[in-house]
Design an enzyme around this catalytic site. Structure first.
Site, PDB file in Angstrom:
ATOM      1  N   CYS A  23     -47.455  29.778  -0.778  1.00  0.00           N
ATOM      2  CA  CYS A  23     -48.934  30.998   0.452  1.00  0.00           C
ATOM      3  C   CYS A  23     -49.674  31.493  -0.910  1.00  0.00           C
ATOM      4  O   CYS A  23     -50.563  32.214  -0.287  1.00  0.00           O
ATOM      5  CB  CYS A  23     -48.434  31.464   1.329  1.00  0.00           C
ATOM      6  SG  CYS A  23     -45.829  31.894   0.745  1.00  0.00           S
ATOM      7  N   ARG A  62     -36.818  26.512  -6.516  1.00  0.00           N
ATOM      8  CA  ARG A  62     -36.169  27.529  -5.635  1.00  0.00           C
ATOM      9  C   ARG A  62     -34.779  27.469  -6.282  1.00  0.00           C
ATOM     10  O   ARG A  62     -34.197  26.020  -6.499  1.00  0.00           O
ATOM     11  CB  ARG A  62     -36.052  27.361  -3.674  1.00  0.00           C
ATOM     12  CG  ARG A  62     -37.153  27.675  -3.696  1.00  0.00           C
ATOM     13  CD  ARG A  62     -36.786  27.570  -2.044  1.00  0.00           C
ATOM     14  NE  ARG A  62     -38.491  27.541  -1.190  1.00  0.00           N
ATOM     15  CZ  ARG A  62     -38.766  27.520  -0.615  1.00  0.00           C
ATOM     16  NH1 ARG A  62     -37.708  27.329   0.277  1.00  0.00           N
ATOM     17  NH2 ARG A  62     -39.972  27.803   0.222  1.00  0.00           N
ATOM     18  N   GLN A  77     -43.295  20.371  -1.178  1.00  0.00           N
ATOM     19  CA  GLN A  77     -44.145  20.836   0.628  1.00  0.00           C
ATOM     20  C   GLN A  77     -44.944  20.384   0.841  1.00  0.00           C
ATOM     21  O   GLN A  77     -45.799  20.458   0.319  1.00  0.00           O
ATOM     22  CB  GLN A  77     -43.597  22.553   0.986  1.00  0.00           C
ATOM     23  CG  GLN A  77     -42.171  22.876   0.589  1.00  0.00           C
ATOM     24  CD  GLN A  77     -42.408  24.511   0.687  1.00  0.00           C
ATOM     25  OE1 GLN A  77     -43.503  25.266   0.261  1.00  0.00           O
ATOM     26  NE2 GLN A  77     -41.882  25.158   1.812  1.00  0.00           N
ATOM     27  N   ASP A 119     -47.360  21.557   2.405  1.00  0.00           N
ATOM     28  CA  ASP A 119     -47.973  22.059   2.731  1.00  0.00           C
ATOM     29  C   ASP A 119     -48.765  23.244   3.527  1.00  0.00           C
ATOM     30  O   ASP A 119     -49.583  22.716   3.343  1.00  0.00           O
ATOM     31  CB  ASP A 119     -47.106  23.735   2.144  1.00  0.00           C
ATOM     32  CG  ASP A 119     -46.798  25.053   2.558  1.00  0.00           C
ATOM     33  OD1 ASP A 119     -46.218  25.272   3.359  1.00  0.00           O
ATOM     34  OD2 ASP A 119     -46.347  25.873   1.336  1.00  0.00           O
ATOM     35  N   HIS A 154     -51.334  26.332   5.266  1.00  0.00           N
ATOM     36  CA  HIS A 154     -52.042  28.064   5.429  1.00  0.00           C
ATOM     37  C   HIS A 154     -52.899  27.908   6.048  1.00  0.00           C
ATOM     38  O   HIS A 154     -54.073  27.084   5.913  1.00  0.00           O
ATOM     39  CB  HIS A 154     -51.776  28.982   3.807  1.00  0.00           C
ATOM     40  CG  HIS A 154     -49.927  28.846   3.660  1.00  0.00           C
ATOM     41  ND1 HIS A 154     -49.938  28.217   2.754  1.00  0.00           N
ATOM     42  CD2 HIS A 154     -49.300  29.732   3.772  1.00  0.00           C
ATOM     43  CE1 HIS A 154     -48.928  28.558   2.462  1.00  0.00           C
ATOM     44  NE2 HIS A 154     -47.885  29.041   3.509  1.00  0.00           N
ATOM     45  N   LYS A 190     -41.486  32.794  14.040  1.00  0.00           N
ATOM     46  CA  LYS A 190     -41.481  30.796  13.606  1.00  0.00           C
ATOM     47  C   LYS A 190     -40.730  29.972  14.590  1.00  0.00           C
ATOM     48  O   LYS A 190     -40.101  30.053  15.624  1.00  0.00           O
ATOM     49  CB  LYS A 190     -40.200  30.722  12.333  1.00  0.00           C
ATOM     50  CG  LYS A 190     -39.012  31.331  12.358  1.00  0.00           C
ATOM     51  CD  LYS A 190     -38.569  30.670  10.904  1.00  0.00           C
ATOM     52  CE  LYS A 190     -37.377  30.830  10.878  1.00  0.00           C
ATOM     53  NZ  LYS A 190     -36.694  30.697   9.371  1.00  0.00           N
ATOM     54  N   HIS A 224     -47.852  29.825   8.248  1.00  0.00           N
ATOM     55  CA  HIS A 224     -47.594  28.949   7.316  1.00  0.00           C
ATOM     56  C   HIS A 224     -47.035  27.351   8.031  1.00  0.00           C
ATOM     57  O   HIS A 224     -46.533  27.138   9.359  1.00  0.00           O
ATOM     58  CB  HIS A 224     -45.988  29.220   7.085  1.00  0.00           C
ATOM     59  CG  HIS A 224     -46.679  30.752   5.964  1.00  0.00           C
ATOM     60  ND1 HIS A 224     -45.925  30.707   4.881  1.00  0.00           N
ATOM     61  CD2 HIS A 224     -46.549  31.564   6.439  1.00  0.00           C
ATOM     62  CE1 HIS A 224     -46.700  31.762   4.127  1.00  0.00           C
ATOM     63  NE2 HIS A 224     -46.629  32.658   5.502  1.00  0.00           N
TER      64      HIS A 224
END
Length: 645
Positions: A340, A369, A387, A389, A391, A472, A518
Site C-alpha cells: 500500500c 512477512r 498478493q 493487490d 488500491h 472490511k 485495499h
RNA sequence: GCCGGAGUAGCUCAGUGGUAGAGCAAUCGCCUCGUAAGUGAUAGGCCAGGGGUUCGACUCCCCUCUCCGGCUCCA
C-alpha cells in the site's frame, strides 16, 4: 395448570405440570422415547428427565440432529474428563466443549499426554460408557459450587466470572454428576453414559487457558463421537480424503512447487509446471483487472524505514516485518510486508483532481512477512507470497459504486475458479484501537453492507473485528469437500490517506481527502493456488492444467505420428506432451492419469493410417477410438477455453 | 513464539549400541505392446546439521535447523 406443548407438526397437546421430556416422548411413541436424548422447549435445550414446568414449542432431540450431536459430544467430553481425572491423580480440568465434528477437553497434568496415554484413556472411557452411569443434574449456589470445586482452580475461575446479575433466582449454577465425577456444566446431557454409541480420541496438543498466550498452557485432547460406527467411519474417511488433497503432498507430487529446507521456513520455489499454472492465473488476473478498469503498477521489495514509519507499519505491524538492514550512511531499509505505501506514493506523485478519480492501481506484489515459526503451513501460510493487490482512491460519492465494483470483481474472480458457495464477514469498528472519525466508519460500514446486500452474498457481521484503519469484507469460499477458506478481502482505509496527507482538488477548488480501498481478489496467489490444489484435488480444469494432453504412442513406430499430433495440438494453442518412454501402453496411461492430465491421446497403427486418435478424458473410465484428429483438436480446444476477462 | 511428535536413497518406509535395507521412481538393456504397473541389470546414503557419552552411535544425551498436529496469530 396443565402444560400446552406445541409439537413440530403444529399439534398442541396438554400434559400435566411436571411431566418429564421422556414421558412426553413416550406418549408420542416408544421408539421416539428410546431415541430421545433431550428435549427443546421454546429454543431451550433441556435434560430428558427434567420435569417441564412451562408451555411452549416442544421437540424431542435425537442424535439425528445437530443439537443431538452437540449433546452427545458434550457428554463424551465429560466422560473424557472423568477418565483423565481417574487415571492421572493430581490433574485438573478446564473446559471441554463440543466443536464441529467432535469435542475437546483441556487439562492441566504433570506430564504432557503421549499417544499411549490416549489408548489408556480411551479404554477407561469405554469402561465408563459400559457402566451406563446416569448423568445427574445438580443445582447449587455459587458459594456451594466454589466449595465443591475448590480443588480445581480453573473451575473456580469460571464460577467467579459468572456474572451474578445474569443468574436469576439466587446465583444458581449447575453441575452434572455421574458416579463420583462432577463437572460444572450448563447442560443438557445424555441421560447416561451408555447412550454414547461411539467415541474416539484423535490427538493431543497444547492450548492456552482462555486462549491467552500469557497464561497457563494446558494439554488438550481432541476426540470425536457419532451416533453410529458407520458415521464415525464416514468421518474418518473424510479426514483421509482431506489428507489426499493436501496441497503440501500434491504439489511436489505433481511437480508444481517445493519447499527446500535450504531456503528456510515458509519459502517456496515454483517448478516449471507450477510456474505454468501460476502464469496462467497471473495472466488471467491481469486481464480481469484491466477489464475492471485497474491500471498496473510496479514497486520494489524494499523501502527506507522512514516510509514504514509514516505508514504506521512500524507502530502497528513491526512484529510481522523482517528486521531492518543498514545501507549507505546508516540508512535503514525494510522488506515490504504490504504494497500500500508504494501505491500511495504513486497517487502522491502529482496533484490530483476529482477528475482523476477513481484511480485504481493494481499490482502482483511480492511481500514478506515474518510469521511465527509454528504457524507456517505450506502455501497457505508462507513467509514470502504474492498478493493480487490493488488500491483504489476515490471520493465519498464514488465509494458506494466502487465497493460494489470491487465486490463484483471478487465474486467474478472466485467463480472463474469453480467456487460457487460464498460467505462474507463484515468486520466493523474495533472497540478501542482504531483511527479515523466515527462518521467515516459509519458511512463506510453502511456502503460495505449495501454492496453485500446488492450482490446477495450471505454475510455475518463481525462486530469490532475491523482493522484499526477501517472496516472490511473478508470473502470465504467452500471448496469441493465443504471446507471454508478465506481468500479475498476488501478493506476501507482511513489511516494512510491521513498519514500521507493525501488530497484531491474537488470541484469547488478545495482540497479533500480521498477514500482508499485495499482489495486482494485471490488474496495471496500462493494461498489461492494451495486452495485450488485442494479444491480440485490436483485435477485442474483444462484451462488451468499445466499439461493438458498426454500423447501415448502404442509402439516406437508411432512416435513420429505422435510428434505430429503434438505439433497440431500445440499449433491450436494446447499444452501437449508425448510420452516417449519404452513402457507399455498401460503404464504410460497410468502415468498420465496419476499426474491428473485432463486428456490422454493414444495413437497406434489404425490412427496413423486414418489420421485419427484414441481419446480418453480424466475422470472417465472409457476411451473413444478412431476420433479424427481435427475433431479431437477442436473438442480439446473447446474444453480448454479460459473464462472470459 | 508455546506444547507435543518426527527427520534413514528423489518418494513411501523397515532397521533397539557392532561396517545400511525394501518397494516405487531414476539410468542402461531386452520387449514393440491399443487404455491404470512387461522384464533384467545398474546406480543411488556424512542415517537433517553440530556437539557429547562410549572401545564403538542411525540407535543414548544436549543444542540448532526443517517438517507434522494443535494453541496464539493471519492473506
Amino acid at each position: 395448570m396443565p402444560l400446552d406443548l406445541r409439537y413440530p407438526d403444529g399439534k398442541v397437546v396438554s400434559h400435566p405440570d411436571g411431566t418429564t421430556g421422556r414421558e412426553v416422548a413416550q406418549s408420542i411413541g416408544p421408539g421416539l422415547a428410546r431415541a430421545a436424548v433431550a428435549v427443546e422447549i421454546d429454543g431451550h435445550l433441556r435434560d430428558l428427565d427434567l420435569p417441564i414446568s412451562e408451555s411452549g414449542d416442544f421437540s424431542v432431540i435425537t442424535l439425528d440432529s445437530d443439537h443431538g450431536l452437540d449433546i452427545l459430544r458434550h457428554s463424551s467430553a465429560h466422560v473424557l474428563a472423568q477418565a483423565v481425572l481417574d487415571l492421572y491423580p493430581g490433574s485438573t480440568f478446564a473446559i471441554g466443549p463440543p466443536i464441529e465434528d467432535g469435542f475437546y477437553y483441556d487439562f492441566e497434568v504433570s506430564e504432557p499426554f503421549t499417544p499411549d496415554d490416549l489408548d489408556r484413556i480411551e479404554q477407561r472411557m469405554a469402561e465408563i460408557i459400559s457402566e451406563d452411569q446416569p448423568f445427574v443434574r445438580v443445582a447449587m449456589s455459587r458459594d456451594e459450587a466454589l466449595e465443591a470445586f475448590s480443588d480445581h482452580k480453573f473451575k473456580v475461575e469460571i464460577i467467579e466470572n459468572v456474572d451474578p446479575s445474569e443468574v436469576s433466582g439466587g446465583e444458581e449454577v449447575t453441575a452434572y454428576r455421574n458416579n463420583g465425577f462432577v463437572d460444572l456444566c450448563r447442560g443438557p446431557h445424555l441421560p447416561s453414559t451408555g447412550r454414547i454409541p461411539t467415541v474416539k480420541l484423535l490427538r493431543t496438543s497444547g492450548a492456552y487457558w482462555r486462549g491467552d498466550e500469557n497464561r497457563e498452557q494446558l494439554q488438550r485432547i481432541y476426540g470425536t463421537a457419532w451416533q453410529s460406527n458407520k458415521d464415525l467411519e464416514a468421518y474418518l474417511q473424510r479426514l483421509e480424503e482431506a489428507e489426499k488433497r493436501d496441497h503440501r503432498r500434491l504439489g511436489p507430487e505433481l511437480d508444481l512447487y517445493s519447499f527446500p529446507a535450504e531456503l528456510g521456513s515458509g519459502l517456496a520455489v515454483w517448478h516449471p509446471k507450477g510456474g505454468q499454472l501460476r502464469k496462467i492465473i497471473e495472466d488471467h488476473s491481469r486481464a480481469v483487472h484491466e477489464r475492471y478498469g485497474f491500471d498496473f503498477v510496479f514497486s520494489p521489495h524494499l523501502a527506507k524505514s522512514e516510509l514504514w514509519k509514516t505508514s504506521g507499519h512500524l507502530d502497528f505491524y513491526a512484529e510481522s516485518m523482517y528486521p531492518g538492514m543498514e545501507l549507505d550512511n546508516d540508512q535503514e531499509y525494510r522488506v515490504k510486508p504490504m504494497n500500500c505505501p508504494f501505491h500511495v506514493l504513486i497517487y502522491k506523485s502529482q496533484g490530483r483532481s476529482y477528475r482523476d478519480l477513481p484511480m485504481r492501481l493494481g499490482e502482483l506484489g511480492g511481500v514478506y512477512r515474518y510469521e511465527m515459526s509454528g504457524v507456517v503451513h505450506g502455501l497457505l501460510r508462507a513467509r514470502g507470497f504474492t498478493q493480487d493487490d490493488s488500491h483504489t482512491f476515490c471520493t465519498e460519492d464514488q465509494l458506494e459504486g466502487e465497493l460494489h465494483l470491487h465486490l463484483d470483481f471478487v465474486l467474478k474472480w472466485l467463480k472463474d475458479f469453480g467456487f460457487t458457495d460464498f460467505e462474507a464477514d463484515l468486520s466493523t469498528k474495533p472497540e478501542e484501537k482504531y483511527v479515523g472519525e466515527d462518521a467515516r466508519w459509519e458511512v463506510s460500514e453502511k456502503y460495505l453492507q449495501q454492496a453485500l446486500d446488492a450482490v446477495g452474498v450471505p454475510y455475518r457481521i463481525a462486530e469490532g473485528e475491523g482493522a484499526f484503519y477501517g472496516p472490511k469484507i473478508d470473502m470465504h469460499v467452500r471448496d469441493a469437500i465443504g471446507r471454508r477458506w478465506q481468500c479475498s478481502t476488501i478493506q476501507l482505509d482511513f489511516n494512510l490517506p491521513e498519514r500521507f496527507g493525501l488530497e484531491y482538488t474537488a470541484a469547488g477548488n478545495v482540497g479533500e481527502r480521498p477514500y482508499m480501498i485495499h482489495c486482494a481478489k485471490a488474496g495471496s496467489l500462493e494461498r489461492f493456488i494451495g486452495v485450488l490444489v485442494e479444491h480440485y484435488a490436483g485435477a485442474f480444469p483444462m484451462w488451468l492444467s499445466p499439461v493438458q494432453v498426454s500423447i501415448v504412442p502404442v509402439a516406437d513406430r508411432h512416435e513420429e505420428y505422435a510428434d505430429a499430433v503434438a505439433g497440431r495440438l500445440r499449433d491450436a494453442g494446447l499444452r501437449a506432451e508425448v510420452d516417449l518412454s519404452s513402457e507399455t501402453v498401460g503404464d504410460k496411461i497410468r502415468r498420465a492419469l496419476t499426474h491428473k492430465h485432463p486428456a490422454v491421446i493414444v495413437v497406434g497403427d489404425d490412427d496413423v493410417a486414418n489420421s485419427t486418435v484414441g481419446l480418453r478424458l480424466y475422470g472417465e473410465d472409457t476411451d473413444t477410438r478412431g476420433v479424427p484428429l481435427i475433431e479431437a483438436t477442436n473438442q480439446l480446444v473447446e474444453s480448454s477455453k479460459p473464462p472470459s476477462a
